[in-house]
Design a protein around this motif. Structure first.
Motif, PDB file in Angstrom:
ATOM      1  N   MET A   1       0.803  -1.318   0.062  1.00 27.85           N
ATOM      2  CA  MET A   1      -0.155  -0.265   0.045  1.00 27.85           C
ATOM      3  C   MET A   1       0.764   1.235  -0.138  1.00 27.85           C
ATOM      4  O   MET A   1       2.012   1.448   0.800  1.00 27.85           O
ATOM      5  CB  MET A   1      -0.743   0.091   1.337  1.00 27.85           C
ATOM      6  N   SER A   2       0.595   2.260  -0.767  1.00 27.29           N
ATOM      7  CA  SER A   2       1.317   3.406  -0.997  1.00 27.29           C
ATOM      8  C   SER A   2       1.158   4.205   0.445  1.00 27.29           C
ATOM      9  O   SER A   2       0.027   4.400   0.862  1.00 27.29           O
ATOM     10  CB  SER A   2       0.968   4.132  -2.057  1.00 27.29           C
ATOM     11  N   ALA A   3       2.050   4.795   0.875  1.00 31.04           N
ATOM     12  CA  ALA A   3       1.961   5.837   2.131  1.00 31.04           C
ATOM     13  C   ALA A   3       1.166   6.975   1.618  1.00 31.04           C
ATOM     14  O   ALA A   3       0.719   7.796   2.670  1.00 31.04           O
ATOM     15  CB  ALA A   3       3.348   6.120   2.467  1.00 31.04           C
ATOM     16  N   SER A   4       0.999   7.376   0.315  1.00 34.33           N
ATOM     17  CA  SER A   4       0.368   8.345  -0.162  1.00 34.33           C
ATOM     18  C   SER A   4      -1.213   8.133  -0.149  1.00 34.33           C
ATOM     19  O   SER A   4      -1.889   9.301  -0.412  1.00 34.33           O
ATOM     20  CB  SER A   4       0.749   8.805  -1.586  1.00 34.33           C
ATOM     21  N   LEU A   5      -1.585   6.978   0.085  1.00 37.57           N
ATOM     22  CA  LEU A   5      -3.096   6.618   0.163  1.00 37.57           C
ATOM     23  C   LEU A   5      -3.513   6.089   1.423  1.00 37.57           C
ATOM     24  O   LEU A   5      -3.085   5.327   2.304  1.00 37.57           O
ATOM     25  CB  LEU A   5      -3.423   5.456  -0.903  1.00 37.57           C
ATOM     26  N   SER A   6      -4.800   7.033   1.932  1.00 35.69           N
ATOM     27  CA  SER A   6      -5.156   6.802   3.214  1.00 35.69           C
ATOM     28  C   SER A   6      -5.953   5.779   3.132  1.00 35.69           C
ATOM     29  O   SER A   6      -6.928   6.016   2.244  1.00 35.69           O
ATOM     30  CB  SER A   6      -5.580   8.249   3.781  1.00 35.69           C
ATOM     31  N   ARG A   7      -6.255   4.826   4.212  1.00 34.26           N
ATOM     32  CA  ARG A   7      -7.493   4.028   4.002  1.00 34.26           C
ATOM     33  C   ARG A   7      -7.992   4.037   5.594  1.00 34.26           C
ATOM     34  O   ARG A   7      -7.281   3.771   6.381  1.00 34.26           O
ATOM     35  CB  ARG A   7      -6.885   2.432   3.627  1.00 34.26           C
ATOM     36  N   VAL A   8      -9.302   4.251   5.713  1.00 35.14           N
ATOM     37  CA  VAL A   8     -10.072   4.129   6.925  1.00 35.14           C
ATOM     38  C   VAL A   8     -11.055   3.358   6.804  1.00 35.14           C
ATOM     39  O   VAL A   8     -12.107   3.131   5.677  1.00 35.14           O
ATOM     40  CB  VAL A   8     -10.406   5.489   6.937  1.00 35.14           C
ATOM     41  N   GLN A   9     -11.324   2.541   7.965  1.00 33.09           N
ATOM     42  CA  GLN A   9     -12.164   1.404   7.961  1.00 33.09           C
ATOM     43  C   GLN A   9     -13.429   2.058   8.888  1.00 33.09           C
ATOM     44  O   GLN A   9     -13.117   2.411   9.828  1.00 33.09           O
ATOM     45  CB  GLN A   9     -11.708   0.146   8.306  1.00 33.09           C
ATOM     46  N   LEU A  10     -14.456   1.721   8.326  1.00 34.57           N
ATOM     47  CA  LEU A  10     -15.700   2.222   9.326  1.00 34.57           C
ATOM     48  C   LEU A  10     -17.167   1.257   8.997  1.00 34.57           C
ATOM     49  O   LEU A  10     -17.003   0.826   7.898  1.00 34.57           O
ATOM     50  CB  LEU A  10     -15.977   3.907   9.344  1.00 34.57           C
ATOM     51  N   ARG A  11     -17.902   1.364  10.194  1.00 38.73           N
ATOM     52  CA  ARG A  11     -18.871   0.580  10.081  1.00 38.73           C
ATOM     53  C   ARG A  11     -20.105   1.281  10.150  1.00 38.73           C
ATOM     54  O   ARG A  11     -20.154   2.370  10.887  1.00 38.73           O
ATOM     55  CB  ARG A  11     -19.220  -0.380  11.125  1.00 38.73           C
ATOM     56  N   VAL A  12     -21.199   1.413   9.161  1.00 41.75           N
ATOM     57  CA  VAL A  12     -22.484   2.328   9.133  1.00 41.75           C
ATOM     58  C   VAL A  12     -23.187   1.856  10.253  1.00 41.75           C
ATOM     59  O   VAL A  12     -23.408   0.720  10.594  1.00 41.75           O
ATOM     60  CB  VAL A  12     -22.984   1.812   7.855  1.00 41.75           C
ATOM     61  N   ARG A  13     -23.525   2.957  11.226  1.00 39.13           N
ATOM     62  CA  ARG A  13     -24.316   2.866  12.166  1.00 39.13           C
ATOM     63  C   ARG A  13     -25.664   3.416  11.973  1.00 39.13           C
ATOM     64  O   ARG A  13     -25.915   4.194  10.974  1.00 39.13           O
ATOM     65  CB  ARG A  13     -23.664   3.690  13.459  1.00 39.13           C
ATOM     66  N   GLY A  14     -26.462   3.127  12.951  1.00 33.70           N
ATOM     67  CA  GLY A  14     -27.882   3.753  12.644  1.00 33.70           C
ATOM     68  C   GLY A  14     -27.992   5.154  12.694  1.00 33.70           C
ATOM     69  O   GLY A  14     -28.927   5.570  11.852  1.00 33.70           O
ATOM     70  N   TYR A  15     -27.174   5.870  13.311  1.00 34.60           N
ATOM     71  CA  TYR A  15     -27.463   7.230  13.204  1.00 34.60           C
ATOM     72  C   TYR A  15     -26.715   7.773  12.048  1.00 34.60           C
ATOM     73  O   TYR A  15     -26.900   9.121  11.638  1.00 34.60           O
ATOM     74  CB  TYR A  15     -26.463   8.067  14.439  1.00 34.60           C
ATOM     75  N   HIS A  16     -26.377   6.915  11.221  1.00 40.78           N
ATOM     76  CA  HIS A  16     -25.656   7.441   9.582  1.00 40.78           C
ATOM     77  C   HIS A  16     -26.845   7.572   8.710  1.00 40.78           C
ATOM     78  O   HIS A  16     -26.690   7.853   7.702  1.00 40.78           O
ATOM     79  CB  HIS A  16     -24.665   6.484   9.246  1.00 40.78           C
ATOM     80  N   LEU A  17     -28.013   7.026   9.179  1.00 41.94           N
ATOM     81  CA  LEU A  17     -28.974   6.451   8.077  1.00 41.94           C
ATOM     82  C   LEU A  17     -30.032   7.690   8.058  1.00 41.94           C
ATOM     83  O   LEU A  17     -30.480   8.501   9.133  1.00 41.94           O
ATOM     84  CB  LEU A  17     -29.680   5.338   8.563  1.00 41.94           C
ATOM     85  N   ASP A  18     -30.819   7.559   6.957  1.00 43.60           N
ATOM     86  CA  ASP A  18     -31.971   8.561   6.843  1.00 43.60           C
ATOM     87  C   ASP A  18     -33.238   7.858   6.971  1.00 43.60           C
ATOM     88  O   ASP A  18     -33.164   6.514   7.240  1.00 43.60           O
ATOM     89  CB  ASP A  18     -31.786   9.582   5.387  1.00 43.60           C
ATOM     90  N   GLY A  19     -34.371   8.473   6.532  1.00 39.31           N
ATOM     91  CA  GLY A  19     -35.682   7.859   6.805  1.00 39.31           C
ATOM     92  C   GLY A  19     -35.925   6.711   5.741  1.00 39.31           C
ATOM     93  O   GLY A  19     -36.859   6.010   5.790  1.00 39.31           O
ATOM     94  N   TYR A  20     -35.187   6.647   4.768  1.00 40.83           N
ATOM     95  CA  TYR A  20     -34.992   5.323   3.835  1.00 40.83           C
ATOM     96  C   TYR A  20     -34.255   4.265   4.348  1.00 40.83           C
ATOM     97  O   TYR A  20     -34.096   3.319   3.310  1.00 40.83           O
ATOM     98  CB  TYR A  20     -34.789   6.022   2.379  1.00 40.83           C
ATOM     99  N   GLU A  21     -33.613   4.212   5.502  1.00 41.08           N
ATOM    100  CA  GLU A  21     -32.741   3.109   6.002  1.00 41.08           C
ATOM    101  C   GLU A  21     -31.438   3.239   5.112  1.00 41.08           C
ATOM    102  O   GLU A  21     -30.824   2.055   5.233  1.00 41.08           O
ATOM    103  CB  GLU A  21     -33.690   1.975   5.982  1.00 41.08           C
ATOM    104  N   HIS A  22     -30.977   4.217   4.462  1.00 44.70           N
ATOM    105  CA  HIS A  22     -29.635   3.942   3.788  1.00 44.70           C
ATOM    106  C   HIS A  22     -28.691   5.336   4.447  1.00 44.70           C
ATOM    107  O   HIS A  22     -29.601   6.191   4.931  1.00 44.70           O
ATOM    108  CB  HIS A  22     -29.554   3.853   2.493  1.00 44.70           C
ATOM    109  N   VAL A  23     -27.504   5.201   3.988  1.00 43.55           N
ATOM    110  CA  VAL A  23     -26.712   6.415   4.601  1.00 43.55           C
ATOM    111  C   VAL A  23     -27.224   7.742   3.960  1.00 43.55           C
ATOM    112  O   VAL A  23     -27.325   7.820   2.773  1.00 43.55           O
ATOM    113  CB  VAL A  23     -25.249   6.021   4.311  1.00 43.55           C
ATOM    114  N   ASN A  24     -27.313   8.905   4.954  1.00 43.69           N
ATOM    115  CA  ASN A  24     -27.818   9.952   4.341  1.00 43.69           C
ATOM    116  C   ASN A  24     -26.739  10.515   3.629  1.00 43.69           C
ATOM    117  O   ASN A  24     -25.408  10.645   3.868  1.00 43.69           O
ATOM    118  CB  ASN A  24     -28.207  10.827   5.504  1.00 43.69           C
ATOM    119  N   ASN A  25     -27.101  11.334   2.320  1.00 42.79           N
ATOM    120  CA  ASN A  25     -25.923  11.778   1.596  1.00 42.79           C
ATOM    121  C   ASN A  25     -24.950  12.842   2.436  1.00 42.79           C
ATOM    122  O   ASN A  25     -23.763  12.730   1.874  1.00 42.79           O
ATOM    123  CB  ASN A  25     -26.572  12.479   0.185  1.00 42.79           C
TER     124      ASN A  25
END
Length: 144
Positions: A1-25
């Motif tokens: 992996m290049s040191a110039s490329l950042s990689r962040v892992q995250l899990r989608v949580r309930g508070y990320h969602l909108d009324g349609y049950e997917h991640v809000n834009n």
């Protein structure tokens, strides 16, 4: 992996969602900001030098392509890197991919180097320009 490329892992949580049950834009902006913070955490000398010189990176434009929905429980990877450095601006690319390989969103963010005292954009030159140029990647690096 290049040191110039950042990689962040995250899990989608309930508070990320909108009324349609997917991640809000708007949450994707936060995910991408997390990627930028991680990128600059990996290059702290650059930020310290900028602050001491009275300069700061400022976002002036962001273009996002939303390609698939992310839902609660999805594991995402946010990739962030610089793909272009011009005389007065640069472009940071973001790519958000679900653990199954689905490209969820991608964005190109244009930034300028702000002279904090004068409150206006300044040329990207000298050591800052060289440091950014050394970190610049091709977009293809995001799919490798």
């Amino acid at each position: 992996m290049s040191a110039s490329l950042s990689r962040v892992q995250l899990r989608v949580r309930g508070y990320h969602l909108d009324g349609y049950e997917h991640v809000n834009n708007a949450r994707y902006l936060e995910f991408m900001e997390e990627g930028r913070w991680d990128f600059f955490d990996k290059h702290p000398a650059m930020i310290k030098e900028l602050h001491q010189a009275g300069r700061a990176f400022v976002v002036v434009n962001l273009n996002i392509d939303y390609l698939a929905a992310a839902r609660q429980g999805d594991d995402l990877e946010v990739m962030t890197g610089i793909i272009e450095v011009g005389e007065r601006s640069g472009i940071c690319h973001h790519r958000i991919v679900r653990s199954d390989g689905t490209l969820i969103a991608q964005a190109d963010l244009t930034f300028v180097l702000l002279d904090v005292r004068a409150n206006k954009a300044s040329a990207i030159e000298g050591d800052v320009r060289q440091a950014l140029a050394d970190l610049t990647l091709a977009k293809e690096a995001f799919t490798a």
